[in-house]
Scaffold this motif. Structure first.
Motif, PDB file in Angstrom:
ATOM      1  N   ALA A 122    -121.995  29.912  24.373  1.00 41.97           N
ATOM      2  CA  ALA A 122    -122.453  30.325  25.699  1.00 41.97           C
ATOM      3  C   ALA A 122    -121.961  29.381  26.782  1.00 41.97           C
ATOM      4  O   ALA A 122    -122.725  28.860  27.555  1.00 41.97           O
ATOM      5  CB  ALA A 122    -123.973  30.403  25.710  1.00 41.97           C
TER       6      ALA A 122
ATOM      7  N   ALA B 116    -127.229  25.793  30.023  1.00 39.77           N
ATOM      8  CA  ALA B 116    -126.849  27.131  29.552  1.00 39.77           C
ATOM      9  C   ALA B 116    -125.525  27.122  28.796  1.00 39.77           C
ATOM     10  O   ALA B 116    -125.211  28.076  28.103  1.00 39.77           O
ATOM     11  CB  ALA B 116    -126.754  28.089  30.731  1.00 39.77           C
ATOM     12  N   CYS B 117    -124.751  26.058  28.937  1.00 39.21           N
ATOM     13  CA  CYS B 117    -123.416  26.007  28.338  1.00 39.21           C
ATOM     14  C   CYS B 117    -123.428  25.160  27.072  1.00 39.21           C
ATOM     15  O   CYS B 117    -123.204  23.955  27.110  1.00 39.21           O
ATOM     16  CB  CYS B 117    -122.413  25.429  29.335  1.00 39.21           C
TER      17      CYS B 117
ATOM     18  N   CYS C 127    -116.883  31.924  32.216  1.00 37.12           N
ATOM     19  CA  CYS C 127    -118.151  31.492  31.624  1.00 37.12           C
ATOM     20  C   CYS C 127    -118.681  32.623  30.751  1.00 37.12           C
ATOM     21  O   CYS C 127    -118.824  33.753  31.218  1.00 37.12           O
ATOM     22  CB  CYS C 127    -119.169  31.151  32.700  1.00 37.12           C
TER      23      CYS C 127
ATOM     24  N   SER D 291    -121.598  32.969  29.688  1.00 34.95           N
ATOM     25  CA  SER D 291    -122.983  33.323  30.030  1.00 34.95           C
ATOM     26  C   SER D 291    -123.060  34.236  31.248  1.00 34.95           C
ATOM     27  O   SER D 291    -123.577  35.339  31.174  1.00 34.95           O
ATOM     28  CB  SER D 291    -123.803  32.064  30.307  1.00 34.95           C
ATOM     29  N   CYS D 292    -122.536  33.779  32.384  1.00 36.52           N
ATOM     30  CA  CYS D 292    -122.686  34.547  33.629  1.00 36.52           C
ATOM     31  C   CYS D 292    -121.432  35.320  34.015  1.00 36.52           C
ATOM     32  O   CYS D 292    -121.451  36.071  34.979  1.00 36.52           O
ATOM     33  CB  CYS D 292    -123.111  33.627  34.766  1.00 36.52           C
TER      34      CYS D 292
ATOM     35  N   CYS E 128    -120.458  25.298  33.408  1.00 40.37           N
ATOM     36  CA  CYS E 128    -120.387  26.274  34.485  1.00 40.37           C
ATOM     37  C   CYS E 128    -121.149  25.765  35.706  1.00 40.37           C
ATOM     38  O   CYS E 128    -122.295  25.325  35.578  1.00 40.37           O
ATOM     39  CB  CYS E 128    -120.980  27.603  34.020  1.00 40.37           C
TER      40      CYS E 128
ATOM     41  N   PHE F  74    -122.480  27.468  37.966  1.00 43.97           N
ATOM     42  CA  PHE F  74    -123.569  28.387  38.291  1.00 43.97           C
ATOM     43  C   PHE F  74    -124.674  28.365  37.251  1.00 43.97           C
ATOM     44  O   PHE F  74    -125.843  28.429  37.582  1.00 43.97           O
ATOM     45  CB  PHE F  74    -123.019  29.809  38.469  1.00 43.97           C
ATOM     46  N   CYS F  75    -124.316  28.293  35.975  1.00 43.25           N
ATOM     47  CA  CYS F  75    -125.309  28.276  34.892  1.00 43.25           C
ATOM     48  C   CYS F  75    -125.866  26.888  34.640  1.00 43.25           C
ATOM     49  O   CYS F  75    -127.015  26.745  34.236  1.00 43.25           O
ATOM     50  CB  CYS F  75    -124.685  28.771  33.588  1.00 43.25           C
TER      51      CYS F  75
END
Length: 96
Positions: free
Chosen positions: A31, A21-22, A54, A56-57, A14, A16-17
């Motif tokens: 995630a 985070a992925c 995504c 996560s976000c 991602c 953004f993450c």
């Protein structure tokens, strides 16, 4: 018919993450980005659409639609494979 989801190792993390985070958290708590695939309900299954989200976000690409793709020499409907590939290409272009 209902929608489904798909994972692919060809998807970038991602934007953004970020890559940290992925990833997988344990056995089933994913995630990272995944592809949502589903028939376009307005066209009685003649179109199929997909987007990458995504986990996560929750940021996502816009939905891409594709009409039926059929390979006669193989006697196979490859619409789902084609739209998943398009959604992943859209995501990866955004992630760069």
């Amino acid at each position: 018919r209902t929608g489904s989801s798909a994972l692919s190792i060809t998807m970038e993390p991602c934007p953004f993450c970020g890559a940290d985070a992925c990833h997988l958290h344990g056995d089933s708590d994913y995630a990272g980005p995944y592809v949502q695939v589903g028939p376009d309900m307005l066209f009685d299954g003649r179109l199929i659409d997909a987007r990458v989200v995504c986990n996560s976000c929750k940021v996502s690409t816009t939905r891409s639609s594709m009409s039926s793709v059929y390979i006669h020499s193989m006697d196979e409907d490859v619409t789902r494979l084609a739209i998943v590939a398009k959604a992943i290409a859209d995501w990866n272009r955004r992630a760069r």
